[in-house]
Design a protein around this motif. Structure first.
Motif, PDB file in Angstrom:
ATOM      1  N   TYR A 397       0.599  -1.160  -0.305  1.00  0.00           N
ATOM      2  CA  TYR A 397      -0.183  -0.259   0.255  1.00  0.00           C
ATOM      3  C   TYR A 397       0.829   1.354   0.069  1.00  0.00           C
ATOM      4  O   TYR A 397       0.649   1.716   0.853  1.00  0.00           O
ATOM      5  CB  TYR A 397      -0.813  -0.302   1.020  1.00  0.00           C
ATOM      6  CG  TYR A 397      -0.695   0.040   2.209  1.00  0.00           C
ATOM      7  CD1 TYR A 397       0.684  -0.374   2.956  1.00  0.00           C
ATOM      8  CD2 TYR A 397      -0.419  -1.649   2.530  1.00  0.00           C
ATOM      9  CE1 TYR A 397       0.475  -0.623   4.404  1.00  0.00           C
ATOM     10  CE2 TYR A 397      -0.381  -2.575   3.718  1.00  0.00           C
ATOM     11  CZ  TYR A 397       0.277  -1.987   4.244  1.00  0.00           C
ATOM     12  OH  TYR A 397       0.625  -2.900   5.780  1.00  0.00           O
ATOM     13  N   ARG A 433      -1.725  -3.855  -2.216  1.00  0.00           N
ATOM     14  CA  ARG A 433      -2.338  -3.037  -3.205  1.00  0.00           C
ATOM     15  C   ARG A 433      -4.113  -3.222  -2.172  1.00  0.00           C
ATOM     16  O   ARG A 433      -4.295  -4.525  -1.885  1.00  0.00           O
ATOM     17  CB  ARG A 433      -2.633  -2.743  -4.304  1.00  0.00           C
ATOM     18  CG  ARG A 433      -4.109  -2.233  -5.237  1.00  0.00           C
ATOM     19  CD  ARG A 433      -4.649  -2.015  -6.471  1.00  0.00           C
ATOM     20  NE  ARG A 433      -4.785  -2.577  -7.152  1.00  0.00           N
ATOM     21  CZ  ARG A 433      -4.753  -3.229  -8.763  1.00  0.00           C
ATOM     22  NH1 ARG A 433      -5.031  -1.864  -9.236  1.00  0.00           N
ATOM     23  NH2 ARG A 433      -4.941  -4.499  -9.081  1.00  0.00           N
ATOM     24  N   GLU A 437      -8.021   2.317  -0.017  1.00  0.00           N
ATOM     25  CA  GLU A 437      -6.738   2.598   0.327  1.00  0.00           C
ATOM     26  C   GLU A 437      -7.814   3.941  -0.564  1.00  0.00           C
ATOM     27  O   GLU A 437      -8.505   3.850  -0.739  1.00  0.00           O
ATOM     28  CB  GLU A 437      -6.136   2.434  -0.904  1.00  0.00           C
ATOM     29  CG  GLU A 437      -4.807   3.056  -0.895  1.00  0.00           C
ATOM     30  CD  GLU A 437      -3.813   3.199   0.445  1.00  0.00           C
ATOM     31  OE1 GLU A 437      -4.365   3.976   1.544  1.00  0.00           O
ATOM     32  OE2 GLU A 437      -3.183   1.910   0.243  1.00  0.00           O
ATOM     33  N   VAL A 445      -0.934   4.757  -7.139  1.00  0.00           N
ATOM     34  CA  VAL A 445      -0.657   3.669  -7.009  1.00  0.00           C
ATOM     35  C   VAL A 445      -0.666   3.640  -8.563  1.00  0.00           C
ATOM     36  O   VAL A 445      -0.706   2.674  -9.682  1.00  0.00           O
ATOM     37  CB  VAL A 445      -1.638   2.531  -5.758  1.00  0.00           C
ATOM     38  CG1 VAL A 445      -1.323   0.971  -6.815  1.00  0.00           C
ATOM     39  CG2 VAL A 445      -0.694   2.817  -4.323  1.00  0.00           C
ATOM     40  N   VAL A 461       0.646  -8.092  -8.798  1.00  0.00           N
ATOM     41  CA  VAL A 461      -0.198  -6.620  -8.025  1.00  0.00           C
ATOM     42  C   VAL A 461      -0.503  -8.226  -6.451  1.00  0.00           C
ATOM     43  O   VAL A 461      -1.161  -9.279  -7.605  1.00  0.00           O
ATOM     44  CB  VAL A 461      -0.908  -5.918  -8.351  1.00  0.00           C
ATOM     45  CG1 VAL A 461      -2.110  -5.546  -7.663  1.00  0.00           C
ATOM     46  CG2 VAL A 461      -0.252  -4.935  -9.692  1.00  0.00           C
ATOM     47  N   ASP A 463      -4.250  -8.677  -4.296  1.00  0.00           N
ATOM     48  CA  ASP A 463      -4.541  -7.210  -4.428  1.00  0.00           C
ATOM     49  C   ASP A 463      -5.476  -8.257  -2.942  1.00  0.00           C
ATOM     50  O   ASP A 463      -5.805  -9.117  -2.678  1.00  0.00           O
ATOM     51  CB  ASP A 463      -6.060  -7.637  -5.720  1.00  0.00           C
ATOM     52  CG  ASP A 463      -5.568  -6.398  -6.309  1.00  0.00           C
ATOM     53  OD1 ASP A 463      -5.430  -5.384  -5.605  1.00  0.00           O
ATOM     54  OD2 ASP A 463      -5.468  -6.425  -7.461  1.00  0.00           O
TER      55      ASP A 463
END
Length: 506
Positions: A397, A433, A437, A445, A461, A463
């Motif tokens: 993050y 990620r 967020e 990002v 990535v 998630d």
């Protein structure tokens, strides 16, 4: 009767409030706009004195003291000296400077940092022309005519007003405050509340019931773009209205246990660096050096944070996770205490890397860096000139370009720009990620991922669709545990370690 004292940001004077004072006075309030000293030799202390003199010249009633942008520095300096005279401080699209901070830290224009950091005795900072104001804040809501008006009201800013540190004793801590955010600049009340819940511990003080928040859907100069609305919000702030934020109950979430059940591992301390070693290596050098992961905490964090990040369950947990799988897990306590500290933090991380690679238990050619949150900006150095021993760059993050108002960070720490510049063969990138967020961070990002696609740089990535910033401590769910497991497996895989189980999870 409510008495307002209005102090404007850099370059401007009391005339910028002309369309706000009328509505305030028609409501029955007094309004006293301030012109701060403009002599080239004026410093922040002179501006504090300007505000104090006005406070002393008014009647015995308390005032609502409004600071726009830079002006929050002299405003807070004046409140610190005359707390009994101030009923409320209003931060109008302004930061939260602390003792020792200079206003330059929040100046968004990099050219000003170059001018004032060049050494010698720099002259006054030239006032922006109509086409240059956007370098100081969002000009949303200002027509070309209004931008010309803004320039006509402007004068050069004395340099020492931006470089002299603010000195506060804490005398004003009990004075209620309000924050008015101009959302076109990218910051919202929801984003601030997200920081209260998921950001560094110092943000929790914003959930104090004496603090209220408002939003204006405009740019950085609401006294010109929506003066009537601004006057209404100032009256509401003076009345103690505004949205109150909530904070997590109990102790800081950063002290919660790590979300994976992990065995303890031997720990060795070397300066700012802690090494968590695989059990088989306790008490003696390894027969074969092990790959290592250096975990780099986010921030900025207060210098007096207790415990420091390397002693927190969060980073100890990540390091033990690496150690439990046969790698060395390392954590560095770097000194990112404010947005002007990125160069210092980068130096601390570089020093920790050298200590890590020099340790006989570590394979110096198999190192991964794992950066969290605000430390994401430090990735720019490693993207610009990645060394051969860097086998993986992981980001959780992350903030990947300076946020609105972070101009003091400088061009060096701009991972999106570094990625777009290209020219270097990058190590594998792993990015975790958070699906929920905060919008300003999420935007950085997405820009990074677009730049990576344009540069044909693959990014693995991970998630976490329902995760928030720092999801590991705020959302210790099966989804979060699976994300951590996948990220650890991926990073260690790039180091040549193939774990079968992570923290008791298959």
């Amino acid at each position: 009767m409510t008495v307002f004292v209005l102090v404007s940001g850099p370059f401007t004077d009391e005339r910028i409030w002309n369309e706000v004072t009328g509505p305030l006075r028609r409501s029955g309030a007094e309004a006293h706009p301030v012109t701060l000293s403009r002599e080239p030799e004026a410093d922040l202390e002179a501006h504090v004195e300007d505000v104090v003199r006005l406070l002393d010249s008014l009647g015995p009633q308390q005032v609502v003291l409004v600071g726009h942008d830079y002006a929050i520095h002299p405003v807070l300096g004046a409140v610190d000296r005359r707390p009994e005279r101030v009923a409320r401080v209003v931060h109008l699209d302004a930061g939260l400077p602390q003792d020792g901070d200079s206003a330059l830290a929040l100046v968004p224009d990099p050219a000003v940092h170059e001018l004032l950091g060049a050494g010698g005795s720099p002259g006054p900072v030239p006032a922006p022309g109509p086409a240059q104001w956007q370098r100081w804040g969002s000009t949303e809501g200002l027509s070309a005519q209004r931008l010309r008006l803004l320039s006509s009201l402007a004068a050069p800013q004395p340099p020492r007003t931006l470089t002299q540190p603010l000195r506060l004793t804490g005398a004003a801590a009990a004075v209620p405050t309000s924050g008015i955010m101009c959302t076109a600049g990218g910051m919202t009340v929801d984003a601030v509340e997200a920081l209260v819940h998921t950001g560094p511990p110092q943000f929790r003080k914003l959930a104090d019931p004496r603090v209220g928040f408002f939003e204006l859907a405009t740019g950085h100069w609401p006294m010109l773009s929506c003066p009537g609305e601004l006057a209404e919000v100032l009256l509401r702030a003076a009345a103690g209205e505004g949205r109150r934020l909530t904070a997590p109950k109990g102790e800081s979430p950063f002290l919660r246990p790590f979300l994976l059940d992990l065995p303890e591992s031997p720990r060795v301390r070397n300066g700012r660096l802690d090494l968590h070693l695989p059990q088989m290596e306790a008490g003696q050098p390894a027969c074969a050096p092990r790959p290592a992961v250096l975990f780099v905490h986010g921030g900025p964090v207060p210098p007096d944070l207790d415990p420091t990040p390397r002693d927190s369950p969060f980073y100890v947990g990540y390091a033990r996770c690496a150690a439990s799988l046969g790698a060395v897990g390392a954590v560095v306590d770097h000194r990112l205490h404010g947005i002007t500290d990125y160069a210092q933090a980068a130096g601390d991380v570089a020093e920790a890397v050298e200590l890590l690679r020099a340790d006989p238990r570590v394979d110096p050619e198999r190192i991964a860096l794992w950066l969290f949150s605000g430390a994401g900006l430090l990735a720019a150095d490693w993207i610009t000139a990645p060394p051969g021993w860097l086998r993986c760059l992981a980001l959780n993050y992350p903030i990947l370009e300076p946020l609105p108002g972070w101009g003091a960070v400088g061009a060096r720490f701009h991972p999106v720009g570094a990625l777009r510049a290209g020219g270097a063969a990058l190590p594998p990138l792993v990015l975790t990620r958070a699906g929920r967020e905060t919008p300003p961070i999420a935007a950085t990002v997405e820009k990074f991922l677009v730049a990576a696609e344009e540069a044909k740089t693959p990014v693995d990535v991970v998630d976490v669709p329902h995760g928030v910033h720092s999801f590991e401590i705020h959302d210790p769910t099966d989804e979060s545990r699976e994300a951590v497991t996948r990220a650890v497996r991926t990073v260690l895989g790039h180091l040549g370690v193939q774990p079968e189980r992570v923290g008791g999870s298959a």
